[in-house]
Structures are given as structure tokens and as C-alpha cells.
Design an enzyme around this catalytic site. Structure first.
Site, PDB file in Angstrom:
ATOM      1  N   CYS A 417       0.818  -1.222   0.000  1.00 37.23           N
ATOM      2  CA  CYS A 417       0.000   0.000   0.000  1.00 37.23           C
ATOM      3  C   CYS A 417       0.846   1.264   0.000  1.00 37.23           C
ATOM      4  CB  CYS A 417      -0.981  -0.007   1.166  1.00 37.23           C
ATOM      5  SG  CYS A 417      -0.207  -0.094   2.794  1.00 37.23           S
ATOM      6  N   CYS A 601       6.946  43.679   2.909  1.00 41.78           N
ATOM      7  CA  CYS A 601       6.720  44.170   4.267  1.00 41.78           C
ATOM      8  C   CYS A 601       5.367  43.698   4.756  1.00 41.78           C
ATOM      9  CB  CYS A 601       6.784  45.702   4.294  1.00 41.78           C
ATOM     10  SG  CYS A 601       6.422  46.427   5.921  1.00 41.78           S
ATOM     11  N   CYS A 604       2.996  47.243   5.260  1.00 47.06           N
ATOM     12  CA  CYS A 604       2.585  48.093   4.142  1.00 47.06           C
ATOM     13  C   CYS A 604       2.551  47.376   2.807  1.00 47.06           C
ATOM     14  CB  CYS A 604       3.489  49.322   4.053  1.00 47.06           C
ATOM     15  SG  CYS A 604       5.200  48.935   3.563  1.00 47.06           S
ATOM     16  N   CYS A 615      10.575  38.549  16.005  1.00 49.55           N
ATOM     17  CA  CYS A 615       9.147  38.866  15.845  1.00 49.55           C
ATOM     18  C   CYS A 615       8.347  37.681  15.294  1.00 49.55           C
ATOM     19  CB  CYS A 615       8.979  40.061  14.901  1.00 49.55           C
ATOM     20  SG  CYS A 615       9.398  41.651  15.632  1.00 49.55           S
ATOM     21  N   CYS A 630       9.793  46.954   5.819  1.00 43.79           N
ATOM     22  CA  CYS A 630      10.540  48.021   5.152  1.00 43.79           C
ATOM     23  C   CYS A 630      11.187  48.870   6.247  1.00 43.79           C
ATOM     24  CB  CYS A 630       9.613  48.852   4.267  1.00 43.79           C
ATOM     25  SG  CYS A 630       8.347  49.761   5.205  1.00 43.79           S
ATOM     26  N   CYS A 633       8.570  50.935   8.450  1.00 46.09           N
ATOM     27  CA  CYS A 633       7.737  50.115   9.335  1.00 46.09           C
ATOM     28  C   CYS A 633       8.569  49.461  10.423  1.00 46.09           C
ATOM     29  CB  CYS A 633       7.002  49.054   8.531  1.00 46.09           C
ATOM     30  SG  CYS A 633       5.744  49.727   7.421  1.00 46.09           S
ATOM     31  N   HIS A 638       9.727  48.554  16.093  1.00 49.58           N
ATOM     32  CA  HIS A 638      10.726  48.303  17.129  1.00 49.58           C
ATOM     33  C   HIS A 638      10.919  49.491  18.067  1.00 49.58           C
ATOM     34  CE1 HIS A 638      11.798  45.190  14.087  1.00 49.58           C
ATOM     35  NE2 HIS A 638      11.875  44.453  15.201  1.00 49.58           N
ATOM     36  N   HIS A 646      14.979  44.027  19.988  1.00 48.63           N
ATOM     37  CA  HIS A 646      15.119  43.103  18.857  1.00 48.63           C
ATOM     38  C   HIS A 646      16.250  43.585  17.940  1.00 48.63           C
ATOM     39  CE1 HIS A 646      10.744  41.375  19.045  1.00 48.63           C
ATOM     40  NE2 HIS A 646      11.396  41.280  20.199  1.00 48.63           N
ATOM     41  N   HIS A 687      -1.828   1.299   7.299  1.00 46.49           N
ATOM     42  CA  HIS A 687      -2.333   1.191   5.923  1.00 46.49           C
ATOM     43  C   HIS A 687      -2.366   2.571   5.278  1.00 46.49           C
ATOM     44  CE1 HIS A 687      -4.427  -0.292   2.460  1.00 46.49           C
ATOM     45  NE2 HIS A 687      -5.445   0.522   2.674  1.00 46.49           N
TER      46      HIS A 687
END
Length: 772
Positions: A417, A601, A604, A615, A630, A633, A638, A646, A687
């Protein structure tokens, strides 16, 4: 109520699937003959039958129903347990002997573990009958004899009703399973029925010969059933085929002088057919390859197809005989009996006894005919009579007619099978791995078997026999890739890796980029096993989420867009499944998984310049996926105190892409790279089955099981089945909350298996597969 003689009886040989779960294997059921004939004309595999003790019809698949004679049904009904009936059914000889017993016969009856001598005094019912049942169980009333008198249980009475009279404790009522004839007389020798003459030849006419005779205004065709001396000369009993008006002719006694063998009448024409037909139909095909369960054909008035249900010797019938259950209803002459003795079971007018040597393998399911190995050395290869044309994948509009139904797909055999499901998934409706079939390789025999014996027949006829897959397994074993390929179950990814990597040396379709430790390292593979850490918080995951989490946990990216992506689901120790349900992603967006591709991004939608790995688990921006931003953003995101520590990493943009601080048309939206799901392999209790997406519509799904049903036991064969499952598409488009509330056992059709048992998911890139 209609007479019982107007009924046909069956025993249910396996438990029907839902919604008939209340019916058990071993129950006796019936249908009116007239209604049976009406349903036969519909050419459906379903039959509406009434189970004993019930009032309403139940529609069951014919494959679950084994025909019974009325007396057989009555004898089996005397057994209380359904399991006892199924067990008794395995001893047709005992059932036949019991059917021939009559009052006055000397028998042995089993009582309290002893076999006692007695005489049958009564045969019939001793229990009340359900008012709508046409028959009831038949018991044998036995009066004990000689030294066994007084060792019984009654005086011929049962529940205050007397059926026969005998002395106290000398009577026993028993079903047929506790009765056997006490008769040691030798069997009578068979009658000599061979005729020294036929109309045009000195060869004897024998039972089983196909003949033609002339009566009325037309020629009639049939099979010889018996030959007897008559005062006017020898007479031949012929079971005739349909007459010119399509009516079944029945049995007729015809003078021997008016009968001619069909093989003599059509000698010249037959010789022409035989010389051009090859080993598939005429000539000297080896009958050793035909066994019980084989799909065969033979030449009567036309080519007739059937399944071999019995092989042996009939009385007065020289040579080996095959008992066939014919594919075409009413094309036969019996229900599996010959001269009053049952050799196998089938519906009325569907059985036929023919010479074994006249049978040939059904060439509809044998597009590739084998020549025998000469067996002289290890370098000898199987020479194949190949179908020359190469067949493309089955088109969406052809799936319904070519692929849907029983005895469709790839026939399973002996733990195959995993291989059946993998081959069906990869090659039935997709061409993404077709390059395997045409690469230059030292394993030419394996490639030829795969292409000519498996892929082409699957795509052209919709069926591949178990023998073709076994040939492939034997070749893999012969090449010492694995000594247990013909017997043991494997994992499908192990098999696919073997043929891609070791047999055909295919370039790995998957190139991974490992970013652990800051240094990039490329690694190639043929499939990807998803690994999960236990800090994922996923409850009802999609394949998209699982792949992204696995890449994130292992610091992986894709080096390039794969033409084919094979994913296996995460395992969790001995429990095997990490998740009770997994939602198949019909489209897999791999844009964020690419190491060097332009990214979008998440806020946006414009060209991203950086990625923040920290993140990844933050659901503020999106439920899942790698987080790309981008510059603008990223600064805003951040600035938040939870993310101010970060450390986003800068992306290297591909040549031709640039980021502009100005708004408007200068900004570019990068393309999305997506793969489409074309098959899923599922596993439950060792199976494997598969689902295949065969067309553009949401409901274009089929389900394949190479061992959906079985005929016979150790000497039987599996029945593969392909069925449409449009319900899968409807579930896939349910809102997540609604899908999460679905109770698996209450899901429609086979959808539960896709969501709960999914193991391997196969994706393809329609663009990249053109170049790989």
C-alpha cells in the site's frame, strides 16, 4: 406475501460501512427476483436487499453479498451466531451434503462433544418466523439408534410441539453443522458420456465444448452440458447463449448430428485471430499463470470477460476446468453449480465452466505482456512487450470515466500500500516527476517497468495489476537495494527517495540553506521531514504553519523555488501523531521561506529591507510566518518597548530591486512564490491511502485505496478503488473555527482521513517543473 421461490438469497460476507453500520457480516438477506432483474439492468454495483428480521430495504454493495440457494440460506439461518454462519460458509462441501439429506438417512449427530448414531425423522423449522421473512432456519430432528438410544435430549418434541415421536431422551434437534452422513458406501463411478462422433470431425464431443447448432431460421450457440443415449440416437444437452432477439435461450436437447464444434466451424477465422493476437488471447499461453482470482477472457461468440472462482476437474469433463464468474450479467449458464453440485457461488446466469486452457489473462489489465526469464545468469533481464506510446497524466475531464470505480487505480498485494499510494499520487494526474521516466540510467529494466507497466497503463486504462507492482518490487530487491522489498511494508518517503536518488540519480528537488551559527551552508534533499519544538502553541495547524515553524526552529531557508516539495508530518515519539488534525494548505506560500528572494513588508506590502527573527512568534502583525519590514515600518515596530531590543537583520536585495523613500509608483511590490498541493498520503493502522487533487475546482478531489476490498482469503486478491470525494473541498473552505468543531467520526465521506491521518503532502510549482 410472495412465495419464497420468487426470492434470491445472499449472505453478507463483510460488515458494511456507514450508514449501514447496524448490519453485521453473516446476516442472511433476500430480494425479489423481479426486482433483482430490474436493478441488474441499471448496471449498478448496489443492490437493495432485506435482511432477515427487518422490514425495510438496505442498499449494499454487491461485493459484500455472496449468493445462496434457498436451502443453503435455510440451513445457515439455523445457526444463531453470524460468526458461526461465516465459519460454516467456508465448508461448502458440508453445506452441500446437508442439502441432500432427507428423512430416513442414517447420520451421526454431535451432542455434548460426542458423535451419536441416528436416523433423520424430521427436517424443517422448530422456531417461529418473523412475519415478513420468506424462510426460516431448518433443523434436523434425529432419532438415536442402537447403543446411543437414551443419550439425547427429548422425545421428538420441542417447546411443547411434537415433530416426530421416539422414546424418552432419544431425540435431538440440531443444525447442519452438527450432522454428517453415516454412509461409507463407495461413490458410483462417473458415467461415460464421450461421444465417438461429431458432425464434422472424428474428435469426441465433450461436456464443456462450445458448439453451434441450427434450428428455426437461425444459428444458435452454447455449451455442452451433457450427452446421453436416446432411442433415436445420441442427444446433446446444450445451455444456449442469448438468441438473436437478446433473450436467454435456456437448456435444450439437440440431436448430435445437428451439432458442430465452434472451433471447427470457425477454424480458418480462428487461426487468423490466433496468429495476430499473441500471448494475450490465443496460442500457447501458459495456463499456470491463471489461478483462482485471476481476471481472464476467452473467445466464445465474442470475447467474454470474467474472474476465475474455481479450478479443478469436473466429472465427465477431461482436463482442467475453470469456473468463471462472468462480468456481463446473464452471459453465463449457472450460478456456480454443475450437474447439481456447487463448485462456487455467483448470481444466476453469471457462472460458466470452460476449459482452463481456453482462458487467457484479461488483456485490458495486461497492457504489458511478460516473456519468461531464461534464468541463465544474474545479468539476464526481463524482456517486455511494451506499449510504445507514452501517456500524459489523466486530464480533469477524463478522470470520472477513466479512473473512478472499483478495480481502478493500482491493485495492492502483500504490504504494497505504501508503494501503491505513492505511485498513484505522483503519476496519475501530475507530471512533476515525469523526468524520472526518461532519464538515462543503468537500471533500464526498472525504468521500463515503471513507465510501461505502471505509469502508462494507469494513465491510459485507469488500472495497474498487482503483478506489475510486484515486478517492480522484485527488481528493486534483485538489485540488492533492500532484501525485503517483496514482502515488508516500507515508508513511502523511503521508496520515493530510493527511485529518485539511487535508481535514477535525479537532481535533488529541494535545496536548503542552513543559517545556524551565522554561516550559510547548503544542503540538498529529496523530501523534508517537519520537526517541531514543543514551544509552538499550535492547536489546529495548517501545513503552512508547520513548515514555517519547522524552518524557524531549525534556522532554515529555501535556496531556490523547488519544482516538487514533499513534506512529511512531525512525529511525536510512540504516539506517532503530534496533532489530532492538520489542515492541508491547498496553496503553500513559500515567499517568506526563500533565502535570497525579494520580500514584502508585512505591514505596508512594499519591498522589505530587513527581517526580524525575534518577531516570528508575535501575532500582532500576522498569525504566522517570518516577519519582514521596510525601513519605515521596522522603525515604528521596534520603537515599542516590547521590541526595542530586537535585532533585525538587513536583507540583501536581488539585482534589479531597489528601495525608494518616495511614495507612489516608484515603490515595488515583490512577487509571491506559491506551490500548489496535488496529493496527500494518509496512514491509519499501518495502511496507506491517498488523496489527489485532479482539477482546478475546489471539489476536484479523488480518494484512492489499493486494498479497499478483498475477494477470497489467502488465495484471493485485493480490489482497489478510486472514488470522488468533493466533500473534501467543502471542508477545506470552512472557517477555521467551524472546522475545529467538526467531530471526526461525523465528517462526511472520507474527509476525516484527510484531516486526521495526513502524513505526506506533495506540492508542485507549475512554473519550475517546466525547467527541472
Amino acid at each position: 406475501m410472495a412465495s419464497a421461490d420468487n426470492k434470491l438469497y445472499f449472505i453478507i460476507t463483510a460488515k458494511p460501512p456507514s450508514p449501514n453500520g447496524y448490519i453485521t457480516a453473516g446476516e442472511i438477506c433476500f430480494i425479489d427476483k423481479q426486482r433483482y432483474n430490474e436493478w441488474q439492468k441499471r448496471q449498478t454495483h448496489i443492490l437493495p436487499v432485506v435482511c432477515m428480521g427487518k422490514l425495510s430495504d438496505t442498499c449494499l454493495d454487491k461485493v459484500l453479498l455472496q449468493p445462496l440457494l434457498r436451502r443453503e440460506a435455510e440451513l445457515l439461518m439455523a445457526l444463531e451466531s453470524s460468526d458461526d454462519r461465516l465459519l460454516a460458509l467456508k465448508n461448502p462441501e458440508a453445506l452441500e451434503k446437508a442439502s441432500k439429506l432427507s428423512e430416513g438417512c442414517q447420520v451421526l449427530v454431535e451432542y455434548k462433544g460426542q458423535w451419536l448414531k441416528g436416523v433423520i425423522r424430521y427436517i424443517g423449522s422448530v422456531t417461529s418466523r418473523f412475519f415478513s421473512d420468506p424462510i426460516t432456519g431448518v433443523f434436523f430432528g434425529v432419532e438415536l439408534q442402537g447403543e446411543d438410544k437414551g443419550k439425547g435430549q427429548n422425545d421428538g418434541s420441542f417447546l411443547h410441539k411434537t415433530y416426530f415421536t421416539c422414546s424418552k431422551n432419544s431425540g435431538i434437534f440440531a443444525p447442519f453443522t452438527r450432522i454428517k452422513p453415516d454412509d461409507h458406501k463407495p461413490s458410483a463411478p462417473p458415467l461415460h458420456t464421450q461421444s465417438p462422433l461429431s458432425m464434422t470431425s472424428t474428435e469426441p464431443l465433450k461436456a464443456g465444448d462450445r458448439v453451434t447448432f441450427f434450428g428455426d431460421k437461425n444459428a444458435h450457440h452454447g455449451m455442452v452440458m451433457d450427452i446421453k443415449d436416446h432411442q433415436d440416437g445420441k442427444m446433446v444437452l446444450i445451455s444456449t447463449d442469448k438468441d438473436e432477439e437478446g433473450k436467454h435461450g435456456g437448456e435444450r436437447w439437440i440431436p448430435l448430428d445437428c451439432v458442430i464444434k465452434e472451433e471447427l466451424l470457425n477454424k480458418d477465422e480462428t487461426e487468423k485471430i490466433d496468429t495476430s493476437r499473441g500471448p494475450g488471447m490465443g496460442g500457447s499461453a501458459d495456463s499456470d499463470e491463471i489461478t483462482v482470482g485471476s481476471l481472464v477472457q476467452f473467445l466464445g461468440k465474442t470475447i467474454i470477460y470474467g474472474i476465475v472462482r474455481w479450478i479443478g476437474q469436473l466429472p465427465d469433463f477431461p482436463g482442467m476446468t475453470a469456473g468463471l464468474e462472468l462480468e456481463e450479467s446473464s452471459a453465463g449458464v449457472s450460478d456456480g453449480t454443475y450437474k447439481g453440485k456447487r463448485y462456487f457461488n455467483c448470481a444466476p446466469h453469471c457462472g460458466l465452466f470452460v476449459k482452463l486452457s481456453s482462458c487467457r489473462p484479461d488483456d485490458r489489465f495486461s497492457a504489458v505482456k511478460k516473456k519468461l526469464f531464461n534464468g541463465q545468469s544474474d545479468n539476464d533481464e526481463a524482456m517486455l512487450s511494451e506499449e510504445q506510446e507514452n501517456v500524459p497524466p489523466i486530464r480533469t475531464e477524463d478522470v470520472s470515466n477513466r479512473l473512478i470505480g472499483k478495480m481502478k487505480g493500482i491493485q495492492g498485494h502483500c504490504n504494497s500500500c505504501y508503494m501503491d499510494s505513492a505511485l498513484f499520487s505522483v503519476f496519475s494526474c501530475s507530471s512533476v516527476l515525469d523526468s524520472l521516466l526518461f532519464k538515462t540510467t543503468e537500471y533500464k529494466t526498472i525504468q521500463t517497468i515503471l513507465l510501461k507497466n505502471i505509469v502508462n497503463p494507469l494513465r491510459k486504462q485507469g488500472f495497474v495489476s498487482e503483478h506489475s507492482v510486484m515486478n517492480l518490487r522484485k527488481q528493486l530487491q534483485k538489485r540488492e537495494h533492500c532484501p525485503t522489498y517483496t514482502t515488508d511494508e516500507k515508508d513511502p518517503e523511503e521508496f520515493l527517495s530510493l527511485i529518485m536518488q539511487e535508481i535514477f540519480l535525479l537532481d535533488p528537488p529541494l535545496i536548503l540553506c542552513s543559517q545556524a551559527g551565522g554561516a550559510q551552508k547548503l544542503q540538498s534533499c529529496y523530501y523534508y521531514q517537519i520537526f517541531m519544538d514543543y514551544n509552538h502553541h499550535l492547536v489546529l495547524p495548517t501545513v503552512q504553519q508547520l513548515l514555517e515553524h519547522s524552518f524557524y526552529s531549525n534556522s532554515l531557508k529555501l535556496s531556490e523555488v523547488p519544482s516538487c516539495l514533499i513534506l512529511t508530518m512531525p512525529r511525536s515519539g510512540k504516539s506517532f501523531k503530534m496533532f489530532p488534525k492538520i489542515i492541508p494548505s491547498t496553496e503553500l506560500d513559500i515567499t517568506g521561506l526563500l533565502a535570497d528572494g525579494p520580500q514584502q513588508c508585512v505591514l505596508c506590502g512594499q519591498l522589505a529591507t530587513c527581517e526580524c527573527a525575534e518577531c516570528f512568534r508575535d501575532q500582532t502583525f500576522s498569525d504566522t510566518g517570518f516577519k519582514y519590514f521596510c525601513g519605515e515600518c521596522s522603525t515604528q515596530v521596534h520603537f515599542h518597548q516590547q521590541r526595542q531590543y530586537h535585532k533585525p537583520s538587513t536583507l540583501l536585495l536581488p539585482q534589479g530591486f531597489s528601495y525608494s523613500q518616495s511614495s507612489g509608483s516608484d515603490r515595488r511590490t515583490p512577487p509571491r512564490e506559491k506551490l500548489e498541493l496535488f496529493a496527500v498520503l494518509c496512514i491509519e493502522t499501518s495502511h496507506y491511502v491517498s488523496f489527489v487533487k485532479y482539477g482546478p475546482q475546489d471539489t476536484d478531489w479523488i480518494f484512492f485505496d489499493s486494498m479497499a476490498d478483498r475477494v477470497g482469503e489467502s488465495d484471493g486478491y485485493n480490489i482497489p478503488e478510486v472514488r470522488a470525494c468533493p466533500e473534501v473541498g467543502r471542508y477545506l473552505h470552512m472557517p477555521l473555527a467551524q472546522l475545529a468543531n467538526q467531530v471526526p467520526r461525523e465528517m462526511e465521506g472520507v474527509a476525516k482521513r484527510l484531516f486526521c491521518d495526513g502524513y505526506m503532502y506533495l506540492y508542485q510549482s507549475k512554473t519550475m517543473c517546466l525547467y527541472r
